[in-house]
Enzyme design. Structure first.
Site, PDB file in Angstrom:
ATOM      1  N   GLU A   1      -5.952  -8.004   3.805  1.00  0.00           N
ATOM      2  CA  GLU A   1      -5.166  -9.040   4.331  1.00  0.00           C
ATOM      3  C   GLU A   1      -6.203  -9.865   5.195  1.00  0.00           C
ATOM      4  O   GLU A   1      -6.505 -11.078   5.258  1.00  0.00           O
ATOM      5  CB  GLU A   1      -4.056  -8.324   5.266  1.00  0.00           C
ATOM      6  CG  GLU A   1      -3.726  -9.611   6.141  1.00  0.00           C
ATOM      7  CD  GLU A   1      -2.833  -9.030   7.275  1.00  0.00           C
ATOM      8  OE1 GLU A   1      -2.081  -8.044   7.344  1.00  0.00           O
ATOM      9  OE2 GLU A   1      -2.625  -9.781   8.715  1.00  0.00           O
TER      10      GLU A   1
ATOM     11  N   HIS B   1       0.834  -1.188   0.110  1.00  0.00           N
ATOM     12  CA  HIS B   1       0.102   0.153  -0.079  1.00  0.00           C
ATOM     13  C   HIS B   1       0.692   1.221  -0.045  1.00  0.00           C
ATOM     14  O   HIS B   1       0.814   1.910   0.859  1.00  0.00           O
ATOM     15  CB  HIS B   1      -1.126  -0.011   1.047  1.00  0.00           C
ATOM     16  CG  HIS B   1      -2.205  -0.866   1.000  1.00  0.00           C
ATOM     17  ND1 HIS B   1      -2.517  -1.557   2.204  1.00  0.00           N
ATOM     18  CD2 HIS B   1      -2.622  -1.425  -0.152  1.00  0.00           C
ATOM     19  CE1 HIS B   1      -3.558  -2.701   1.889  1.00  0.00           C
ATOM     20  NE2 HIS B   1      -3.536  -2.527   0.397  1.00  0.00           N
TER      21      HIS B   1
ATOM     22  N   CYS C   1       2.794  -8.200  13.769  1.00  0.00           N
ATOM     23  CA  CYS C   1       4.187  -9.210  13.368  1.00  0.00           C
ATOM     24  C   CYS C   1       5.207  -8.022  13.944  1.00  0.00           C
ATOM     25  O   CYS C   1       5.286  -7.107  14.455  1.00  0.00           O
ATOM     26  CB  CYS C   1       4.437  -8.985  11.839  1.00  0.00           C
ATOM     27  SG  CYS C   1       4.679  -7.278  11.139  1.00  0.00           S
TER      28      CYS C   1
ATOM     29  N   SER D   1      -2.712   2.530   3.914  1.00  0.00           N
ATOM     30  CA  SER D   1      -1.568   1.670   4.590  1.00  0.00           C
ATOM     31  C   SER D   1      -2.007   1.367   6.018  1.00  0.00           C
ATOM     32  O   SER D   1      -1.859   2.258   6.797  1.00  0.00           O
ATOM     33  CB  SER D   1      -0.129   2.156   4.467  1.00  0.00           C
ATOM     34  OG  SER D   1       0.523   1.468   5.362  1.00  0.00           O
TER      35      SER D   1
HETATM   36  O1  10D Z   1      -2.122  -1.907   4.901  1.00  0.00           O
HETATM   37  P1  10D Z   1      -1.065  -2.793   5.396  1.00  0.00           P
HETATM   38  O2  10D Z   1      -0.398  -2.268   6.620  1.00  0.00           O
HETATM   39  O3  10D Z   1      -1.678  -4.147   5.650  1.00  0.00           O
HETATM   40  O4  10D Z   1      -0.175  -3.028   3.963  1.00  0.00           O
HETATM   41  P2  10D Z   1       1.065  -2.118   3.629  1.00  0.00           P
HETATM   42  O5  10D Z   1       1.335  -2.609   2.164  1.00  0.00           O
HETATM   43  O6  10D Z   1       1.187  -0.746   3.929  1.00  0.00           O
HETATM   44  O7  10D Z   1       2.299  -2.642   4.449  1.00  0.00           O
HETATM   45  C1  10D Z   1       2.792  -4.093   4.349  1.00  0.00           C
HETATM   46  C2  10D Z   1       1.974  -4.951   5.335  1.00  0.00           C
HETATM   47  C3  10D Z   1       1.243  -6.149   4.837  1.00  0.00           C
HETATM   48  C4  10D Z   1       1.444  -6.508   3.530  1.00  0.00           C
HETATM   49  C5  10D Z   1       0.343  -6.745   5.575  1.00  0.00           C
HETATM   50  F1  10D Z   1       1.124  -7.735   6.570  1.00  0.00           F
HETATM   51 FE1  SF4 Z   2       3.095  -7.185   6.833  1.00  0.00          FE
HETATM   52 FE2  SF4 Z   2       4.877  -7.764   8.921  1.00  0.00          FE
HETATM   53 FE3  SF4 Z   2       5.059  -9.402   6.688  1.00  0.00          FE
HETATM   54 FE4  SF4 Z   2       5.714  -6.661   6.602  1.00  0.00          FE
HETATM   55  S1  SF4 Z   2       6.539  -8.141   8.075  1.00  0.00           S
HETATM   56  S2  SF4 Z   2       4.491  -7.647   5.191  1.00  0.00           S
HETATM   57  S3  SF4 Z   2       4.310  -5.647   8.098  1.00  0.00           S
HETATM   58  S4  SF4 Z   2       3.262  -9.352   7.940  1.00  0.00           S
END
Ligand code: 10D
Ligand code: SF4
Length: 315
Positions: free
Chosen positions: A132, A47, A199, A227
């Site tokens: 997600e 995002h 996480c 995001s």
């Molecule tokens: O909106 P979000 O924080 O879930 O996604 P973003 O793409 O900003 O950051 C990476 C996080 C992910 C893919 C969810 F684990």
């Molecule tokens: Fe999302 Fe955490 Fe994976 Fe980054 S490490 S993509 S914030 S679950």
């Protein structure tokens, strides 16, 4: 003449790209090299507006529906993960799918699947309509509900209160989920679930903002509006009574925000490239003298190898 302005700029650590985002972006780049262009990406790979623009310029085509991918084409699933139905649909449409789901999101998928296989209703603590959460909910065919608030936790109904499991979205804050989990445990004392699925990268960036908020008067969070983890960073600062702004880049800054401010903190969401942080610092340099301090924080050593790319469909 006004005296030159001086800003002390503190940089959060860690900030910016997490291991899952690096892997997802690398997967798109490798796919663009490996396969004949164009390569399709289902949903934004991460995002962030700037990441998307850059990959689009390199040949990636971002779509929201698999029906927009031509037969025999290549489609990459975003870092946020997808439902089983999406995986099946890709196979039915004869498109080659490349999975850029973060491994930590995949481990939440496995937990949902396990609870379901054991006959539990599954509650997903997270935001409605976030990809997600939709992907995690869609790992099983039925018996899943999303719980976004304490009010929803009070109302949610399950088939058998003795057989319930929960997981959480990976990018929430502990304070978002603690009231929800307490409520669920009160209503369903036998409920199963982890402390959280937040996480390490999400947690580390939030801890770093807490540190930043102790020492600054204003915080910039570099990240896009959609995001989740970036929004949470802003909330962490605001909850500590520090004004905070979520900005895509320096062009979003309103100079009025700087009135009477000497100490500015900067962080970036897990999907925001570091060059945008540099852009904010350069912008501030146009306003006065800038002294930069990099805060000490947890070092992250996690690296996820890029997705194995399947062979091209030849027929
Ligand atoms: O909106 P979000 O924080 O879930 O996604 P973003 O793409 O900003 O950051 C990476 C996080 C992910 C893919 C969810 F684990
Ligand atoms: Fe999302 Fe955490 Fe994976 Fe980054 S490490 S993509 S914030 S679950």
């Amino acid at each position: 003449m006004d005296a030159p302005r001086r800003f002390q700029v503190l940089l959060a650590s860690p900030r910016g790209f997490c291991a899952g985002v690096e892997r997802a972006i690398e997967t798109v780049k490798q796919s663009l090299e490996e396969y004949q262009k164009p390569v399709y990406v289902l949903h934004e790979i991460v995002h962030n507006r700037h990441v998307i623009e850059e990959l689009r310029e390199s040949g990636a085509i971002f779509v929201e529906h698999l029906s927009d991918v031509p037969q025999g084409g290549v489609v990459i699933f975003s870092a946020h993960g997808v439902s089983k139905a999406v995986e099946r649909c890709a196979a039915d449409l004869n498109v080659l799918s490349v999975n850029a789901t973060c491994p930590l999101v995949t481990s939440v998928h496995r937990m949902v699947e396990r609870y379901h296989a054991e006959g539990c209703n599954v509650l997903i603590i997270g935001h409605h309509n976030h990809p997600e959460v939709e992907g995690s909910a869609g790992r099983v065919s039925d018996g899943v509900q999303v719980v976004a608030s304490v009010e929803e936790a009070e109302k949610v109904q399950v088939e058998n209160p003795l057989k319930v499991g929960y997981v959480t979205q990976t990018t929430l804050t502990q304070s978002d989920i603690s009231g929800i989990i307490t409520t669920l445990k009160r209503r369903f004392p036998d409920i199963r679930g982890p402390r959280s699925n937040i996480c390490f990268a999400t947690q580390n960036r939030q801890d770093a903002v807490r540190d930043l908020a102790e020492r600054t008067e204003l915080i910039f969070v570099v990240g896009s509006k959609n995001s989740s983890n970036s929004n949470r960073l802003k909330e962490v600062a605001v909850r500590r009574n520090i004004p905070a702004h979520l900005i895509d880049d320096a062009s979003d800054i309103d100079p009025q925000w700087l009135e009477g401010i000497r100490r500015i903190g900067i962080t970036a969401g897990a999907s925001a490239p570091e060059r945008l942080v540099k852009g904010v610092i350069d912008w501030l340099k146009g306003y006065g003298d800038v002294e930069i301090e990099q805060l000490k924080g947890v070092k992250e050593h996690t690296h996820f190898a890029a997705t194995f790319l399947p062979k091209k469909i030849t027929s």
